[in-house]
Design a protein around this motif. Structure first.
Motif, PDB file in Angstrom:
ATOM      1  N   PHE A 179       4.401  13.112 -12.001  1.00  0.00           N
ATOM      2  CA  PHE A 179       5.766  13.375 -12.433  1.00  0.00           C
ATOM      3  C   PHE A 179       6.100  12.579 -13.694  1.00  0.00           C
ATOM      4  CE2 PHE A 179      10.343  12.366 -12.036  1.00  0.00           C
ATOM      5  CZ  PHE A 179      10.840  13.641 -12.217  1.00  0.00           C
ATOM      6  N   LEU A 180       5.694  11.325 -13.726  1.00  0.00           N
ATOM      7  CA  LEU A 180       5.946  10.483 -14.898  1.00  0.00           C
ATOM      8  C   LEU A 180       5.189  11.008 -16.117  1.00  0.00           C
ATOM      9  CD1 LEU A 180       7.260   7.927 -16.039  1.00  0.00           C
ATOM     10  CD2 LEU A 180       5.217   6.675 -15.338  1.00  0.00           C
ATOM     11  N   ILE A 181       3.962  11.450 -15.924  1.00  0.00           N
ATOM     12  CA  ILE A 181       3.187  12.028 -17.028  1.00  0.00           C
ATOM     13  C   ILE A 181       3.882  13.283 -17.550  1.00  0.00           C
ATOM     14  CG2 ILE A 181       1.002  13.163 -17.606  1.00  0.00           C
ATOM     15  CD1 ILE A 181      -0.356  11.115 -15.754  1.00  0.00           C
ATOM     16  N   ARG A 192       0.825  -1.205   0.000  1.00  0.00           N
ATOM     17  CA  ARG A 192       0.000   0.000   0.000  1.00  0.00           C
ATOM     18  C   ARG A 192       0.861   1.258   0.000  1.00  0.00           C
ATOM     19  NH1 ARG A 192      -2.258  -4.049  -0.653  1.00  0.00           N
ATOM     20  NH2 ARG A 192      -4.461  -4.452  -0.398  1.00  0.00           N
ATOM     21  N   LEU A 193       1.942   1.250   0.753  1.00  0.00           N
ATOM     22  CA  LEU A 193       2.838   2.407   0.811  1.00  0.00           C
ATOM     23  C   LEU A 193       3.517   2.643  -0.538  1.00  0.00           C
ATOM     24  CD1 LEU A 193       3.988   4.526   2.786  1.00  0.00           C
ATOM     25  CD2 LEU A 193       5.861   2.936   3.203  1.00  0.00           C
ATOM     26  N   SER A 194       4.021   1.580  -1.146  1.00  0.00           N
ATOM     27  CA  SER A 194       4.659   1.750  -2.456  1.00  0.00           C
ATOM     28  C   SER A 194       3.628   2.116  -3.522  1.00  0.00           C
ATOM     29  CB  SER A 194       5.436   0.492  -2.849  1.00  0.00           C
ATOM     30  OG  SER A 194       4.575  -0.606  -3.009  1.00  0.00           O
ATOM     31  N   ASN A 231       3.626   5.458  -5.747  1.00  0.00           N
ATOM     32  CA  ASN A 231       3.513   5.380  -7.209  1.00  0.00           C
ATOM     33  C   ASN A 231       2.439   6.327  -7.730  1.00  0.00           C
ATOM     34  OD1 ASN A 231       5.524   3.478  -7.436  1.00  0.00           O
ATOM     35  ND2 ASN A 231       4.121   1.758  -7.502  1.00  0.00           N
ATOM     36  N   ILE A 232       1.336   6.448  -6.993  1.00  0.00           N
ATOM     37  CA  ILE A 232       0.279   7.390  -7.400  1.00  0.00           C
ATOM     38  C   ILE A 232       0.811   8.815  -7.363  1.00  0.00           C
ATOM     39  CG2 ILE A 232      -1.941   8.375  -6.702  1.00  0.00           C
ATOM     40  CD1 ILE A 232      -2.737   5.534  -5.831  1.00  0.00           C
ATOM     41  N   LEU A 233       1.583   9.139  -6.317  1.00  0.00           N
ATOM     42  CA  LEU A 233       2.137  10.490  -6.220  1.00  0.00           C
ATOM     43  C   LEU A 233       3.126  10.778  -7.347  1.00  0.00           C
ATOM     44  CD1 LEU A 233       2.707  10.759  -2.372  1.00  0.00           C
ATOM     45  CD2 LEU A 233       0.938  11.859  -3.736  1.00  0.00           C
TER      46      LEU A 233
END
Length: 131
Positions: free
Chosen positions: A44-46, A32-34, A38-40
């Motif tokens: 940045f990736l977009i 859940r933490l990772s 990843n959602i955060l």
């Protein structure tokens, strides 16, 4: 040594001990933490993908070579590989039957995720620090 056969009644009964509670809680929490990180990092990736759409090699190296872009990108890559490893461990534990095969599959999964994570993060950091 064969593992005991687990029945549906054993799993449904909350008084029976099935599996390692601490390890299961740790896996649940880490996944859940990772996943949340990843959602955060997705925004940045977009940003990176949109910024580099149609760009040449020099533009890619220039953007990823910026430490404010490259270092978080390397961290993102490592976290995604860690998240992938945890998820694949869950799949292996659920669907690989024998204990011996299970240990081999989990070990190979850990090696693969570590290898991909290290190669990817080091490649990104190489661009950041050495162009």
């Amino acid at each position: 040594m064969r593992e005991p056969v687990v029945t549906r009644e054993m799993i449904a009964d909350p008084k029976t001990k099935y599996g390692d509670a601490r390890a299961s809680t740790r896996h649940f929490f880490l996944q859940r933490l990772s996943g949340a990180s990843n959602i955060l990092f997705t925004a940045f990736l977009i940003f990176i993908v949109v910024r580099l759409a149609g760009a040449g090699r020099a533009d890619v190296v220039g953007l990823i070579g910026n430490p404010f872009v490259g270092i978080p990108f390397a961290i993102l890559f490592a976290i995604v590989c860690f998240h992938m490893s945890i998820g694949m461990n869950e799949v292996i534990e659920d669907y690989v039957g024998e204990a011996r095969s299970n240990r081999l599959a989990v070990s190979l999964n850990a090696f693969f995720a570590l290898a991909v994570g290290v190669v990817g993060a080091v490649s990104i950091l190489k661009i950041v620090f050495w162009g």
